[in-house]
Scaffold this active site. Sequence first.
Site, PDB file in Angstrom:
ATOM      1  N   ASP A 113      36.389  44.231  33.836  1.00 15.99           N
ATOM      2  CA  ASP A 113      36.973  42.904  34.087  1.00 15.99           C
ATOM      3  C   ASP A 113      35.960  41.868  33.600  1.00 15.99           C
ATOM      4  OD1 ASP A 113      38.259  40.653  34.887  1.00 15.99           O
ATOM      5  OD2 ASP A 113      38.806  41.408  36.863  1.00 15.99           O
ATOM      6  N   ILE A 162      35.981  38.573  33.735  1.00 18.63           N
ATOM      7  CA  ILE A 162      35.746  37.607  34.827  1.00 18.63           C
ATOM      8  C   ILE A 162      36.616  38.036  35.999  1.00 18.63           C
ATOM      9  CG2 ILE A 162      35.796  35.216  35.604  1.00 18.63           C
ATOM     10  CD1 ILE A 162      35.694  34.255  32.750  1.00 18.63           C
ATOM     11  N   ASP A 163      36.025  38.573  37.024  1.00 18.00           N
ATOM     12  CA  ASP A 163      36.794  38.834  38.234  1.00 18.00           C
ATOM     13  C   ASP A 163      36.604  37.616  39.138  1.00 18.00           C
ATOM     14  OD1 ASP A 163      38.468  40.625  39.830  1.00 18.00           O
ATOM     15  OD2 ASP A 163      36.828  40.382  41.251  1.00 18.00           O
ATOM     16  N   THR A 216      39.033  34.719  38.310  1.00 20.14           N
ATOM     17  CA  THR A 216      39.368  33.744  37.271  1.00 20.14           C
ATOM     18  C   THR A 216      39.731  32.377  37.865  1.00 20.14           C
ATOM     19  OG1 THR A 216      40.011  35.442  35.700  1.00 20.14           O
ATOM     20  CG2 THR A 216      40.970  33.275  35.359  1.00 20.14           C
ATOM     21  N   ASP A 225      39.424  45.737  38.715  1.00 18.80           N
ATOM     22  CA  ASP A 225      38.919  44.968  39.864  1.00 18.80           C
ATOM     23  C   ASP A 225      38.012  45.831  40.747  1.00 18.80           C
ATOM     24  OD1 ASP A 225      40.577  42.654  39.336  1.00 18.80           O
ATOM     25  OD2 ASP A 225      42.267  43.733  40.216  1.00 18.80           O
ATOM     26  N   GLU A 255      41.153  44.084  31.520  1.00 17.91           N
ATOM     27  CA  GLU A 255      42.224  43.242  32.058  1.00 17.91           C
ATOM     28  C   GLU A 255      43.021  42.508  30.989  1.00 17.91           C
ATOM     29  OE1 GLU A 255      41.248  40.414  35.169  1.00 17.91           O
ATOM     30  OE2 GLU A 255      43.389  40.083  35.459  1.00 17.91           O
TER      31      GLU A 255
HETATM   32  C1  IPD Z   1      41.574  38.829  41.099  1.00 17.65           C
HETATM   33  C2  IPD Z   1      40.476  38.765  42.131  1.00 17.65           C
HETATM   34  C3  IPD Z   1      41.056  38.414  43.479  1.00 17.65           C
HETATM   35  C4  IPD Z   1      42.123  39.384  43.885  1.00 17.65           C
HETATM   36  C5  IPD Z   1      43.197  39.480  42.816  1.00 17.65           C
HETATM   37  C6  IPD Z   1      42.584  39.859  41.494  1.00 17.65           C
HETATM   38  P1  IPD Z   1      41.084  38.177  38.571  1.00 17.65           P
HETATM   39  O1  IPD Z   1      41.069  39.195  39.856  1.00 17.65           O
HETATM   40  O2  IPD Z   1      39.791  39.998  42.237  1.00 17.65           O
HETATM   41  O3  IPD Z   1      40.076  38.455  44.489  1.00 17.65           O
HETATM   42  O4  IPD Z   1      42.686  38.957  45.091  1.00 17.65           O
HETATM   43  O5  IPD Z   1      44.128  40.444  43.212  1.00 17.65           O
HETATM   44  O6  IPD Z   1      43.594  39.895  40.523  1.00 17.65           O
HETATM   45  O7  IPD Z   1      42.525  38.007  38.211  1.00 17.65           O
HETATM   46  O8  IPD Z   1      40.482  36.911  39.028  1.00 17.65           O
HETATM   47  O9  IPD Z   1      40.330  38.907  37.573  1.00 17.65           O
HETATM   48 CA    CA Z   2      39.803  38.978  35.443  1.00 13.90          CA
END
Ligand code: IPD
Ligand code: CA
Length: 256
Positions: A77, A79-80, A82, A204, A61
Site C-alpha cells: 500500500d 499510502i495507507d 489516504t 492494508d 492497491e
Molecule cells: C484505508 C485505511 C483505513 C481503513 C480503510 C482502508 P487507504 O486504507 O487503512 O484505516 O479503515 O478500510 O481502506 O484507502 O487509506 O489506503
Molecule cells: Ca492506500
Amino acid sequence: MLEKIQSIARKAGEMILNAHNAPSHQKEGHFNFVTDTDVAVQEYLKAALLALLPGARFFAEEQENESLTDAPTFVVDPIDGTINFMRQRNASAVSIALLEKKQPILGVIYQPYTDEMFTAALGKGAFLNGHSIHVSSVPFENAVVELGSSPYDAELARRTMEAATQFLLQAGDIRRSGSAAVDLGDIACGRGDIMFELKLRPWDVAAGSLLVKEAGGCFHSLGHDQPYYDGPCGIMACNPLCEKDALRILKEAGAC
Ligand code: IPD
Ligand code: CA
C-alpha cells in the site's frame, strides 16, 4: 533484503512528505479516493522493489491485481491512510510485505510523519527503529481498542458500531486513526491492545499482521482459520490477554 526494503520505504515516505495539495480522484464506492501521490509512490515502489527481487510479483492497491500465487510477491500500500494524507492529518504509512506461499515473510511499515520504521521478519521478531518491540500486557477491561469504521458499507458500519459500543462498555476506550497500518503498528508496540476492522484488503494488513505476530500478538482473519491474504477480509489483532473477549464481542456483533 529487509535493510534495502527499509531504504525504499524511507524514500517513499519522503515523496509523501514533499507532496502538497496532490490532486485527488473519487474511486469506486462511497468515500474512497486516490491521489496522484498514491499513484506516483506506488510506481516508485514497484520499480524499486522489483529491481531488488527480479521475477517477484507485485500486488498493490492502485492497480488491477491477479490472484495471489505461491510465488514471491510484494504486497504494497503506497499510502495507507489516504484520507488522512488528503486532509493533512499526518497519520499515514507506507506498507510493504513480501509474501511466499501466500504468507508474509517480511514486513515494513514506515510512518513518515513520525519517522517510525516498523520491521518484522518471520521467526526473527519485530522492531521499531531498530529496537525490539512487544505487544502490551494490558488486560481486556483496560484495553485501548482501535477500529476501522467501514463507511462504504451500511451493514458493516452498523455491526462495527455495535461492536464498538460493547468494547466501549466492557473494555477501556476506543480510537479511530484512519490507517490500518498505523493501527497494527500501535498494537505491535503496545500503544493499543486490540484492533479490528470488518473489511480490509491484503495491502492494508499483510505487513502489519506479521509485525503483530512477531511482536507476540494474535492476528485473526475473521471467518478463516489462518491469516488470509487472497482478498477482502475482516481482521482482529490484539495482545494474547485480550483475544478471547475480543473474539466474543465481534461474534456477538455478527462480525465473525
Ligand atoms: C484505508 C485505511 C483505513 C481503513 C480503510 C482502508 P487507504 O486504507 O487503512 O484505516 O479503515 O478500510 O481502506 O484507502 O487509506 O489506503
Ligand atoms: Ca492506500
